[in-house]
Design an enzyme around this catalytic site. Structure first.
Site, mmCIF file in Angstrom:
data_model
loop_
_atom_site.group_PDB
_atom_site.id
_atom_site.type_symbol
_atom_site.label_atom_id
_atom_site.label_comp_id
_atom_site.label_asym_id
_atom_site.label_seq_id
_atom_site.Cartn_x
_atom_site.Cartn_y
_atom_site.Cartn_z
ATOM 1 N N ASP A 73 0.414 -0.968 -0.038
ATOM 2 C CA ASP A 73 -0.496 -0.233 0.137
ATOM 3 C C ASP A 73 0.685 1.479 0.213
ATOM 4 O O ASP A 73 1.770 1.131 0.227
ATOM 5 C CB ASP A 73 -0.765 -0.127 1.547
ATOM 6 C CG ASP A 73 -1.385 1.311 1.025
ATOM 7 O OD1 ASP A 73 -2.802 0.853 -0.175
ATOM 8 O OD2 ASP A 73 -1.715 1.644 2.278
HETATM 9 C C1 TTP Z 1 2.714 9.050 -5.585
HETATM 10 C C2 TTP Z 1 2.602 7.876 -6.996
HETATM 11 C C3 TTP Z 1 1.495 6.673 -6.679
HETATM 12 N N1 TTP Z 1 1.520 5.915 -7.278
HETATM 13 C C4 TTP Z 1 0.248 5.004 -7.360
HETATM 14 C C5 TTP Z 1 0.870 3.197 -7.090
HETATM 15 C C6 TTP Z 1 -0.567 2.794 -6.242
HETATM 16 O O1 TTP Z 1 -0.965 1.757 -7.325
HETATM 17 C C7 TTP Z 1 -1.328 4.511 -6.185
HETATM 18 C C8 TTP Z 1 -1.818 3.873 -4.983
HETATM 19 O O2 TTP Z 1 -2.822 3.152 -4.336
HETATM 20 P P1 TTP Z 1 -3.013 1.276 -3.413
HETATM 21 O O3 TTP Z 1 -3.888 1.987 -2.544
HETATM 22 O O4 TTP Z 1 -1.631 1.723 -2.691
HETATM 23 O O5 TTP Z 1 -2.779 0.602 -4.159
HETATM 24 P P2 TTP Z 1 -3.914 0.570 -5.855
HETATM 25 O O6 TTP Z 1 -4.762 0.721 -5.020
HETATM 26 O O7 TTP Z 1 -3.225 0.540 -7.441
HETATM 27 O O8 TTP Z 1 -3.425 -0.876 -5.919
HETATM 28 P P3 TTP Z 1 -2.771 -2.553 -5.266
HETATM 29 O O9 TTP Z 1 -4.320 -1.781 -3.794
HETATM 30 O O10 TTP Z 1 -4.385 -3.302 -5.916
HETATM 31 O O11 TTP Z 1 -2.675 -2.983 -4.647
HETATM 32 O O12 TTP Z 1 -0.608 5.182 -6.929
HETATM 33 C C9 TTP Z 1 2.340 5.595 -8.459
HETATM 34 O O13 TTP Z 1 2.304 5.294 -9.436
HETATM 35 N N2 TTP Z 1 2.923 6.871 -8.733
HETATM 36 C C10 TTP Z 1 3.015 7.730 -7.628
HETATM 37 O O14 TTP Z 1 4.599 8.709 -7.721
#
Ligand code: TTP
Length: 192
Positions: A73
Site C-alpha cells: 500500500d
Molecule cells: C505517489 C504515487 C503513487 N502511485 C500509485 C501506486 C499505487 O498503484 C497507487 C496507490 O494506491 P494503492 O491503494 O496503494 O494501490 P492500488 O489501489 O493502485 O493497487 P492495489 O491495492 O490493488 O495493490 O498510487 C504511482 O503510480 N506513482 C506515484 O508517484
C-alpha cells in the site's frame, strides 16, 4: 524448490516494479477496503492495509502448497492528512494545490505472508514539489494521470517535472519499495 509468489494487487505499477527485479509471480485479485480508523497513525494505517491485502491474497490461494503472497500500500501524507487516490478531477486538483511548493511524505508498506508467517516493511520518502499554478494543475488533471494514484500524481509520469527533490525510495513512491520487497521475498524463499 522456490516458493510460488502471488502479487495481491491490481496495480500495473506494482507488476512492472516486481518484473524489474526479475522475480516470477502471478497476480491474484483482492478487494480490501481502504479506510483509516479514527486516530490511527498514518504509518500504522498503511501497514495495516498492506497486511490486509497480503492476507486476503492468501485466502484466495488457500490450499496451495508453498504459496507466498505479497501485498502493498502507498499513501501520500501532508500535515498528517492521508491523500489516497482522488475520486474525481476536483479532488485531484485540490490535492495538487496542497502539494504544490511543499514537501510531503510518501509511505509505502509491503507485506509478505505464507501459511506459517507474515512480515512487513515500510519505506518512507520525502518529496518536494515545485510551486504549481492553476494552469499547470488543470493541464495535469486533464492528462488523466492523477487517477488511480495516491496523492493524484505519478512520479514515473509527467509529474516527474514537478518533483524538485526526492529523499528516500523512487520505487517506494511509485508503489512498491524494491529494496525492502527483495529482502522480504528472500526471507520467504520467493527470490534468489
Ligand atoms: C505517489 C504515487 C503513487 N502511485 C500509485 C501506486 C499505487 O498503484 C497507487 C496507490 O494506491 P494503492 O491503494 O496503494 O494501490 P492500488 O489501489 O493502485 O493497487 P492495489 O491495492 O490493488 O495493490 O498510487 C504511482 O503510480 N506513482 C506515484 O508517484
Amino acid at each position: 524448490m522456490r516458493a510460488m509468489l502471488y502479487l495481491a494487487s491490481q496495480s500495473p505499477r506494482r507488476r512492472q516494479l516486481l518484473e524489474q527485479i526479475g522475480v516470477r509471480f502471478e497476480v491474484v485479485d483482492v478487494d480490501v477496503i481502504e479506510a483509516r480508523a479514527p486516530g490511527e497513525a498514518a504509518q500504522a494505517y498503511v501497514e495495516r492495509v498492506a497486511r490486509d491485502k497480503a492476507r486476503a491474497g492468501l485466502r484466495r490461494v488457500d490450499g496451495e502448497r508453498a504459496a507466498v503472497v505479497l501485498g502493498a500500500d502507498t499513501e501520500v501524507v501532508l500535515d498528517d492528512v492521508v491523500f489516497g487516490k482522488p475520486a474525481d478531477a476536483e479532488e485531484a486538483a485540490a490535492m495538487l494545490r496542497r502539494l504544490a511548493g511543499r514537501t510531503h511524505r510518501v509511505i509505502s508498506a509491503v507485506c509478505v505472508a505464507d501459511g506459517a508467517r507474515e512480515a512487513c516493511a515500510v519505506s518512507l520518502s520525502e518529496v518536494t514539489f515545485a510551486p504549481l499554478d492553476e494552469a499547470a494543475i488543470a493541464a495535469y488533471v486533464a492528462s488523466g494521470e492523477p487517477f488511480g494514484k495516491a496523492g493524484a500524481y505519478a512520479i514515473q509520469g509527467r509529474a516527474a517535472a514537478f518533483v524538485a527533490h526526492l529523499a528516500g525510495s523512487y520505487s517506494g513512491v511509485m508503489g512498491l519499495p524494491l529494496f525492502e520487497t527483495c529482502g522480504l521475498l528472500r526471507a520467504f524463499g520467493a527470490a534468489p
